[in-house]
Scaffold this active site. Structure first.
Site, PDB file in Angstrom:
ATOM      1  N   LYS A 210       0.880  -1.123   0.028  1.00  0.00           N
ATOM      2  CA  LYS A 210      -0.018   0.079  -0.005  1.00  0.00           C
ATOM      3  C   LYS A 210       0.769   1.217   0.163  1.00  0.00           C
ATOM      4  O   LYS A 210       0.749   2.169  -0.701  1.00  0.00           O
ATOM      5  CB  LYS A 210      -1.069  -0.067   1.292  1.00  0.00           C
ATOM      6  CG  LYS A 210      -1.814   1.419   1.161  1.00  0.00           C
ATOM      7  CD  LYS A 210      -2.697   1.011   2.423  1.00  0.00           C
ATOM      8  CE  LYS A 210      -3.573   2.357   2.512  1.00  0.00           C
ATOM      9  NZ  LYS A 210      -4.541   2.379   3.759  1.00  0.00           N
ATOM     10  N   GLU A 216      10.812  -4.573   3.746  1.00  0.00           N
ATOM     11  CA  GLU A 216      10.855  -6.051   3.710  1.00  0.00           C
ATOM     12  C   GLU A 216      10.400  -6.280   2.226  1.00  0.00           C
ATOM     13  O   GLU A 216      10.985  -6.974   1.386  1.00  0.00           O
ATOM     14  CB  GLU A 216       9.772  -6.759   4.375  1.00  0.00           C
ATOM     15  CG  GLU A 216      10.399  -6.400   5.967  1.00  0.00           C
ATOM     16  CD  GLU A 216       9.546  -5.558   6.811  1.00  0.00           C
ATOM     17  OE1 GLU A 216       9.414  -4.561   6.142  1.00  0.00           O
ATOM     18  OE2 GLU A 216       9.134  -5.889   7.896  1.00  0.00           O
ATOM     19  N   GLY A 271      -4.716  -2.127   5.252  1.00  0.00           N
ATOM     20  CA  GLY A 271      -4.062  -3.112   4.578  1.00  0.00           C
ATOM     21  C   GLY A 271      -4.672  -4.387   5.013  1.00  0.00           C
ATOM     22  O   GLY A 271      -4.955  -5.326   4.077  1.00  0.00           O
ATOM     23  N   ARG A 272      -4.969  -4.620   6.157  1.00  0.00           N
ATOM     24  CA  ARG A 272      -5.640  -6.102   6.927  1.00  0.00           C
ATOM     25  C   ARG A 272      -6.899  -6.025   6.302  1.00  0.00           C
ATOM     26  O   ARG A 272      -7.647  -7.014   6.567  1.00  0.00           O
ATOM     27  CB  ARG A 272      -5.740  -5.752   8.307  1.00  0.00           C
ATOM     28  CG  ARG A 272      -6.023  -4.641   9.026  1.00  0.00           C
ATOM     29  CD  ARG A 272      -5.618  -4.844  10.730  1.00  0.00           C
ATOM     30  NE  ARG A 272      -6.185  -3.388  11.243  1.00  0.00           N
ATOM     31  CZ  ARG A 272      -5.638  -2.325  11.146  1.00  0.00           C
ATOM     32  NH1 ARG A 272      -4.282  -2.149  10.447  1.00  0.00           N
ATOM     33  NH2 ARG A 272      -5.636  -1.104  11.806  1.00  0.00           N
ATOM     34  N   GLU A 357      -3.944  -6.119  15.069  1.00  0.00           N
ATOM     35  CA  GLU A 357      -3.689  -4.780  14.613  1.00  0.00           C
ATOM     36  C   GLU A 357      -4.542  -3.702  14.668  1.00  0.00           C
ATOM     37  O   GLU A 357      -4.317  -2.580  14.632  1.00  0.00           O
ATOM     38  CB  GLU A 357      -2.937  -5.042  13.161  1.00  0.00           C
ATOM     39  CG  GLU A 357      -2.221  -3.715  12.599  1.00  0.00           C
ATOM     40  CD  GLU A 357      -1.450  -4.314  11.399  1.00  0.00           C
ATOM     41  OE1 GLU A 357      -1.909  -3.943  10.291  1.00  0.00           O
ATOM     42  OE2 GLU A 357      -0.007  -4.656  11.753  1.00  0.00           O
ATOM     43  N   HIS A 388      -3.283 -32.445  19.100  1.00  0.00           N
ATOM     44  CA  HIS A 388      -2.075 -33.193  19.301  1.00  0.00           C
ATOM     45  C   HIS A 388      -1.039 -32.269  19.697  1.00  0.00           C
ATOM     46  O   HIS A 388       0.299 -32.429  19.660  1.00  0.00           O
ATOM     47  CB  HIS A 388      -1.665 -34.070  18.194  1.00  0.00           C
ATOM     48  CG  HIS A 388      -2.826 -35.117  17.879  1.00  0.00           C
ATOM     49  ND1 HIS A 388      -2.921 -36.241  18.418  1.00  0.00           N
ATOM     50  CD2 HIS A 388      -3.762 -35.031  16.889  1.00  0.00           C
ATOM     51  CE1 HIS A 388      -3.992 -36.827  17.749  1.00  0.00           C
ATOM     52  NE2 HIS A 388      -4.630 -36.131  17.040  1.00  0.00           N
ATOM     53  N   LYS A 519      10.065   0.435  12.961  1.00  0.00           N
ATOM     54  CA  LYS A 519      10.489   0.704  11.976  1.00  0.00           C
ATOM     55  C   LYS A 519      11.446   1.956  11.949  1.00  0.00           C
ATOM     56  O   LYS A 519      12.628   1.940  11.200  1.00  0.00           O
ATOM     57  CB  LYS A 519       9.376   0.999  10.979  1.00  0.00           C
ATOM     58  CG  LYS A 519       8.357  -0.129  10.554  1.00  0.00           C
ATOM     59  CD  LYS A 519       7.298   0.301   9.465  1.00  0.00           C
ATOM     60  CE  LYS A 519       6.373  -0.690   9.184  1.00  0.00           C
ATOM     61  NZ  LYS A 519       5.309  -0.340   8.210  1.00  0.00           N
TER      62      LYS A 519
HETATM   63  O1  F6P Z   1       1.948  -3.985   9.831  1.00  0.00           O
HETATM   64  C1  F6P Z   1       2.139  -2.723   9.465  1.00  0.00           C
HETATM   65  C2  F6P Z   1       1.582  -2.531   8.140  1.00  0.00           C
HETATM   66  O2  F6P Z   1       1.231  -1.359   7.655  1.00  0.00           O
HETATM   67  C3  F6P Z   1       0.041  -3.448   7.916  1.00  0.00           C
HETATM   68  O3  F6P Z   1      -0.729  -2.578   8.330  1.00  0.00           O
HETATM   69  C4  F6P Z   1       0.202  -3.618   6.343  1.00  0.00           C
HETATM   70  O4  F6P Z   1      -0.821  -4.676   5.849  1.00  0.00           O
HETATM   71  C5  F6P Z   1       1.509  -4.061   6.175  1.00  0.00           C
HETATM   72  O5  F6P Z   1       2.319  -3.279   7.239  1.00  0.00           O
HETATM   73  C6  F6P Z   1       2.331  -3.889   4.603  1.00  0.00           C
HETATM   74  O6  F6P Z   1       2.089  -2.513   4.503  1.00  0.00           O
HETATM   75  P1  F6P Z   1       2.343  -1.966   2.906  1.00  0.00           P
HETATM   76  O7  F6P Z   1       0.853  -2.953   2.202  1.00  0.00           O
HETATM   77  O8  F6P Z   1       2.316  -0.676   3.011  1.00  0.00           O
HETATM   78  O9  F6P Z   1       3.554  -2.596   2.579  1.00  0.00           O
END
Ligand code: F6P
Length: 533
Positions: A210, A216, A271-272, A357, A388, A519
């Site tokens: 987003k 990452e 995002g979620r 979150e 289990h 971050k």
């Molecule tokens: O975990 C923090 C967060 O901002 C989430 O809300 C989001 O889904 C994820 O990192 C990835 O963010 P992006 O889609 O901006 O890479």
């Protein structure tokens, strides 16, 4: 009408009545289940958008249910839900709406969020679905002209968990032309483990972010592009092997992604909550455009139920209230999710982000500190393996952990003995819910051990170890089948549940400032390390 001044939930009359009811005496689930009260049964057996909920194994009486519904009313949950779907800035700290419901309701007449939003959503949906359908049909040529056969989704959090969960859940519907893979962790092995088996000239990467700044994801994307280049796909040729999904197409363009390929969504999609948007691209590739539309329709069907059903038969609201009763009044700090279908293996991690979150907050919407418990620790895993692994603690541990059991009523696996597998799986789900609720007292345990031929001394010594307190609450959710519609309804059910709990707790479920500090520190450490590296 001016919003009433914020009232901390614990000051509401219904909250105080619930606290009094929780002090008891409260009947044990054995007692509640032994004397089925028709009104209690009907209040705790609900159907919505094809999903069945059996909440009779929750330790609630009719007075408790009435007080819970009073709490929802006093908290103005319906009014807050109305504000959300009208597109008001319910995400107060970011001044944003939260309109993921518009992503799955874009075809309705007179939408509460306004026709302009629906027009935007439809245009982008048709754009990304057309592209996904081409891939689904094996009609997307790579730079050598051979059709793409592998799509690798690169993203993390909401840019990974939703499509990953849905692709796995609907794996019986995947088309033959393309296989979908997911990489979220910047540990190089996570990417190498996938790429080492793939033909570069038939592989396309969907880079989902987003913000288009997540370190990452950007690390993985750079490595993916290097892999393409090392396999003869360089410069312009990469355009047919890269798709960006982002709310920042300006940044993806700067990174050299082809201008026709960023599929977008908006800042009013969290995002979620974004699987319904172009973030679901990999799902649409896997199951085709029509399958994705069915997924949207299932989510919208649950929206309709949530908006229209009365409070006393509203499934998301009931699940929210029962969760709040267990969390705030019966002292359960965690919530387990135990699907009894192996294709739902990623469902608990998906809901874990959605819930934790959203509701892992300690500040009320008015900035005042929260003095009650808010979001539970959400965990879980496939129920059969759980039996289990962690069910020992659920049955005889010191934690009281409410469980959401999720079952699929029908079986579609093309194996000759699939019906027998299915019988065993569902038998276990039903037995575990019953065992957690009823337990087994000393008398019944003694009788069992005597029947095993043990002597009285041994029986006396074993009884404390082999009795079960029971009284562990659970919901049993039933999907008719693992279809896009049923999955969409299930996901929307949990989204609305999380929303209702936040509305009662008086917290903002749509921001996530808590992820920022880590971050920031990582970037500061990087800068500190940079001069010497
Ligand atoms: O975990 C923090 C967060 O901002 C989430 O809300 C989001 O889904 C994820 O990192 C990835 O963010 P992006 O889609 O901006 O890479």
């Amino acid at each position: 009408m001016r919003e009433p001044r914020f009232t901390p939930p614990q000051q509401r009359p219904a909250w105080q009545r619930l606290a009094s009811l929780a002090r008891g005496p409260l009947p044990h689930l054995r007692e509640l289940l032994a004397q089925p009260c028709p009104q209690r049964q009907s209040r705790l057996h609900l159907e919505a958008a094809g999903i069945q909920l059996d909440a009779t194994r929750q330790q609630v009486t009719l007075p408790v249910l009435d007080a819970l519904n009073d709490l929802a009313r006093e908290s103005r949950v319906p009014e807050q839900a109305e504000a959300q779907r009208r597109g008001e800035p319910v995400n107060g700290t970011e001044g944003r709406a939260a309109l993921h419901v518009a992503l799955r309701g874009a075809d309705i007449d007179s939408p509460p969020w306004g026709a302009q939003v629906s027009t935007l959503v439809r245009a982008e949906r048709e754009r990304f679905l057309a592209a996904a359908e081409r891939l689904h049909r094996g009609q997307w040529p790579g730079h050598t002209g051979r059709p793409i056969a592998h799509v690798v989704n690169i993203g993390i959090g909401g840019s990974d968990l939703g499509p990953r969960m849905a692709c796995e859940a609907l794996s019986n519907l995947h088309g033959p032309a393309v296989r979908v893979h997911f990489v979220s962790n910047p540990d190089a092995w996570a990417l190498y483990e996938v790429l080492r088996h793939l033909p570069a000239d038939r592989t396309l990467f969907v880079v989902q972010s987003k913000s288009f700044t997540t370190q990452e994801t950007m690390t993985l994307a750079a490595s993916a592009r290097r892999w393409l280049a090392d396999h003869g796909c360089t410069g312009e040729a990469q355009a047919t092997h890269l798709v960006a999904v982002t709310a920042r197409p300006d940044l993806s363009a700067q990174e050299g992604y082809a201008p026709e390929h960023p599929f977008g969504f908006w800042d009013w999609v969290g995002g979620r909550y974004s699987v319904w948007s172009a973030i679901g691209f990999a799902l649409a590739v896997a199951i085709g455009a029509q399958g994705f539309r069915d997924f949207l329709a299932g989510g919208h069907a649950m929206d309709r139920h949530f908006w229209d059903a009365p409070a006393t038969s509203n499934m998301p609201l009931l699940m929210a209230l029962l969760g709040l009763w267990n969390r705030n009044f019966l002292g359960s700090p965690t919530q387990a999710i135990a699907p009894y279908a192996s294709r739902l293996v990623h469902f608990a991690p998906f809901v874990r982000q959605m819930d934790m979150e959203s509701n892992g907050k300690r500040t009320h919407v008015d900035g005042s500190p929260v003095e009650i418990d808010t979001g539970p620790i959400v965990w879980g895993g496939l129920g059969i393996e759980g039996q289990h692994a962690f069910f020992q603690l659920l049955h005889q541990g010191r934690h009281r952990v409410p469980v959401d059991f999720i079952g699929v009523a029908s079986e579609d696996t093309p194996l000759p003995l699939a019906a027998e597998h299915h019988r065993i799986v569902l038998l276990n789900m039903r037995a575990q819910a019953e065992a957690l609720a009823l337990g087994r007292d000393a008398e019944a345990t003694a009788a069992l051990l005597r029947a095993e031929g043990l002597d009285d001394t041994t029986i006396a010594a074993l009884i404390p170890h082999r009795t079960f307190a029971g009284n562990v609450p659970s919901n049993s959710l039933w999907l008719p089948a693992l279809t896009p519609h049923a999955l969409g309804a299930l996901v929307a059910l949990y989204e609305h549940k999380v929303f209702c709990q936040a509305a009662i707790w008086g917290i903002n479920p749509f921001d996530q400032w808590g992820v920022e500090l880590g971050k920031t520190m990582a970037r500061a450490m990087e800068r500190q390390a940079a001069p010497h590296s």
